[in-house]
Design an enzyme around this catalytic site. Structure first.
Site, PDB file in Angstrom:
ATOM      1  N   ALA B  11       0.801  -1.234   0.000  1.00 17.18           N
ATOM      2  CA  ALA B  11       0.000   0.000   0.000  1.00 17.18           C
ATOM      3  C   ALA B  11       0.832   1.282   0.000  1.00 17.18           C
ATOM      4  O   ALA B  11       0.295   2.357  -0.263  1.00 17.18           O
ATOM      5  CB  ALA B  11      -0.945   0.011   1.199  1.00 17.18           C
ATOM      6  N   GLY B  13       3.283   1.743  -2.053  1.00 13.57           N
ATOM      7  CA  GLY B  13       3.842   1.893  -3.395  1.00 13.57           C
ATOM      8  C   GLY B  13       3.065   2.880  -4.250  1.00 13.57           C
ATOM      9  O   GLY B  13       2.093   3.502  -3.802  1.00 13.57           O
ATOM     10  N   TYR B  14       3.486   3.001  -5.480  1.00 12.59           N
ATOM     11  CA  TYR B  14       2.955   3.999  -6.410  1.00 12.59           C
ATOM     12  C   TYR B  14       1.464   3.834  -6.649  1.00 12.59           C
ATOM     13  O   TYR B  14       0.703   4.799  -6.569  1.00 12.59           O
ATOM     14  CB  TYR B  14       3.720   3.864  -7.733  1.00 12.59           C
ATOM     15  CG  TYR B  14       3.287   4.825  -8.816  1.00 12.59           C
ATOM     16  CD1 TYR B  14       3.733   6.147  -8.798  1.00 12.59           C
ATOM     17  CD2 TYR B  14       2.477   4.420  -9.864  1.00 12.59           C
ATOM     18  CE1 TYR B  14       3.362   7.033  -9.805  1.00 12.59           C
ATOM     19  CE2 TYR B  14       2.102   5.296 -10.868  1.00 12.59           C
ATOM     20  CZ  TYR B  14       2.547   6.598 -10.834  1.00 12.59           C
ATOM     21  OH  TYR B  14       2.192   7.462 -11.822  1.00 12.59           O
ATOM     22  N   ILE B  15       1.027   2.604  -6.944  1.00 10.77           N
ATOM     23  CA  ILE B  15      -0.392   2.400  -7.223  1.00 10.77           C
ATOM     24  C   ILE B  15      -1.122   1.941  -5.955  1.00 10.77           C
ATOM     25  O   ILE B  15      -2.302   2.239  -5.759  1.00 10.77           O
ATOM     26  CB  ILE B  15      -0.597   1.429  -8.419  1.00 10.77           C
ATOM     27  CG1 ILE B  15      -1.997   1.611  -9.019  1.00 10.77           C
ATOM     28  CG2 ILE B  15      -0.331  -0.013  -8.070  1.00 10.77           C
ATOM     29  CD1 ILE B  15      -2.192   2.954  -9.723  1.00 10.77           C
ATOM     30  N   LYS B 132       3.813 -12.666 -13.975  1.00  7.51           N
ATOM     31  CA  LYS B 132       2.413 -12.382 -13.631  1.00  7.51           C
ATOM     32  C   LYS B 132       1.500 -13.510 -14.120  1.00  7.51           C
ATOM     33  O   LYS B 132       0.530 -13.869 -13.440  1.00  7.51           O
ATOM     34  CB  LYS B 132       1.968 -11.037 -14.231  1.00  7.51           C
ATOM     35  CG  LYS B 132       2.587  -9.821 -13.553  1.00  7.51           C
ATOM     36  CD  LYS B 132       1.984  -8.509 -14.086  1.00  7.51           C
ATOM     37  CE  LYS B 132       2.530  -7.286 -13.357  1.00  7.51           C
ATOM     38  NZ  LYS B 132       2.008  -6.013 -13.915  1.00  7.51           N
TER      39      LYS B 132
END
Lengths: 306, 306
Positions: B11, B13-15, B132
């Protein structure tokens, strides 16, 4: 005693191609493991052709294909991994294959940067360096003979633009400097990293050691680097210093993978992680071991941009 | 039926910070898992304070600490991972903990980019996207309910400089364009990505689907984007088109992690991977599902730079 046979995994990459060239140039029977022996793009096809004409043997395989790894490793004495940042953890597959084959005299995992055991990096560089540490510990736990090459900054990445994103030549008016500009870093031309790396593989002095490239003529603080450039162009640049707090904020506000670049720069240029420790008993220095290597100096390197 | 309780991992981080803000703003009881509850740098301390004042609960833990993961996951209904590119593979630890807890109604792994199952990316983006994919297949194999958020381009990363490295505002003289500039991409403001993501977690229509943000007002080819900017500033830019072969060469000659950025850009702007396929039965589109979300358009976004 002949020169050891070398397998390079990741030879088409940025630093791998230099290591492969140096391996062939210094007379080692050289194999490279590639995913696609017939390249789908012209640039790669040309690179593979140049490898072949240097006498390099190209074998098909990948980190995900255990049998291909074992087969390739059986053919050599030394394994050098130059895989990229996204594949660091996958080197556990190489360790497993080396263990299975049982005859490898030296393994060089992908490193070619800061000493990851001596770092004050923040995330995300911290986590990335931790992956390299994990590989180091796995190698040591398996008793595989190793050399870790801590070659510090790639000259070709930092010098052509003096660390200014988007520029293709060093600036002539203004320069942005992280921190106070006094931390010393080491800039090494990629071809020289290849040469020092290959020099070390048959050398008992580098067995189970870290090989540092702390080249005296290439160790500069950012301020010294800018002063050298200013002298060359006969002009004083406007300097904008970015305090550490601002650098940390920028890292937090930049998405992956840009945040990796900035956090590595923070470790190098704010924290001084390439030079803020003594090389101890577990390390040796490249230019001391191999005084015959005529490496390109930072001074010489910058001349091309004047 | 109340709003589900959400745990966000990554949480800060960037996004992740946008997802956490949206979760609290939309009334979900929100927990975030952080390595350091007392931040060592001012920027992070400020962020944690703002989380707290939004009513977010901060719990201590990490992907490497299984007990901390299990304990945090037990407290919620939904888990959202927004970990960075270096930690994609480590999400196997989250999957293991979710399986052990057994009560999670939805898991959103870190995605927030191109659809990694539909890509023509070259290395190193290819390998990164493959990680991913591996996580997606592991989630599906374990039968964990999921939503994959394919939010395409971060507006804040591409629009302020129109993809020109080193600039802090869109260019007014010259612009470099990968490929022919006709491939369409989607640019979404980070706050809106947070909102759409949170909207999806309790929605049966997004269960075991990919949520695409293919926002009509934000889908532009690079040429259209430049034309919009030119119209705003009343000036025509000089356009330099970089053919694909040259882009591939640049990727090969750029070290990690810069090569990741360029190979992602190649996938988006040369190959058109954000829009070159139909959204099939396994996908839903965000603006169709949530027409009430008043997202920021590219047109509005660019106005701040005129």
């Amino acid at each position: 005693m002949g020169k050891s046979r070398i397998l390079i995994i990741g030879a088409t990459g940025y630093i791998g191609r230099q290591v492969a060239k140096a391996s062939a140039a210094l007379g080692h029977p050289t194999l490279i493991l590639v995913r696609e022996t017939t390249a789908s793009n012209p640039e790669k096809a040309q690179l593979l052709e140049s490898f072949k004409s240097s006498g390099i043997t190209i074998v098909h395989g990948s980190l995900e294909d255990h049998a291909s790894l074992v087969e390739a490793i059986k053919k050599v004495d030394v394994v050098i991994s130059t895989v990229g940042g996204a594949q660091i953890a996958d080197q556990l597959n190489i360790i497993k294959a080396i263990k299975e084959v049982g005859t490898i005299k030296r393994f060089l995992p992908t490193e070619f940067g800061n000493d990851v055991d001596k770092t004050s990096a923040v995330e995300p560089a911290k986590g990335l360096f931790a992956l390299k540490v994990k590989i180091r510990r796995a190698i040591e736990a398996e008793g595989i003979p190793y050399t870790y090459v801590s070659s510090n900054c790639f000259a070709g990445y930092f010098l052509p633009n003096l660390g200014q994103p988007g520029l293709t030549a060093p600036p002539r008016d203004k320069i942005v400097i992280f921190g106070d500009g006094n931390a010393k870093a080491v800039f090494v031309k990629e071809e020289d990293i290849g040469t020092f790396t290959i020099k070390s593989v048959d050398d008992p002095r580098t067995l189970n050691k870290t090989l540092y490239l702390r080249l005296p003529a290439n160790t500069f603080s950012f301020n010294e680097l800018v002063a050298l450039w200013e002298k060359k162009i006969g002009k004083t640049l406007e300097k904008v210093y970015v305090p550490e707090e601002q650098v940390l904020k920028t890292i937090a506000e930049t998405p992956f993978p840009g945040n990796i670049i900035i956090s590595i720069a923070h470790s190098i240029f704010v924290k001084g992680d390439q030079t803020n420790f003594e090389i101890g008993d577990n390390g040796v220095e490249g230019s001391e071991l191999y005084p015959d290597v005529k490496y390109t100096t930072v001074d010489e390197y910058l001349n091309q941009f004047v």
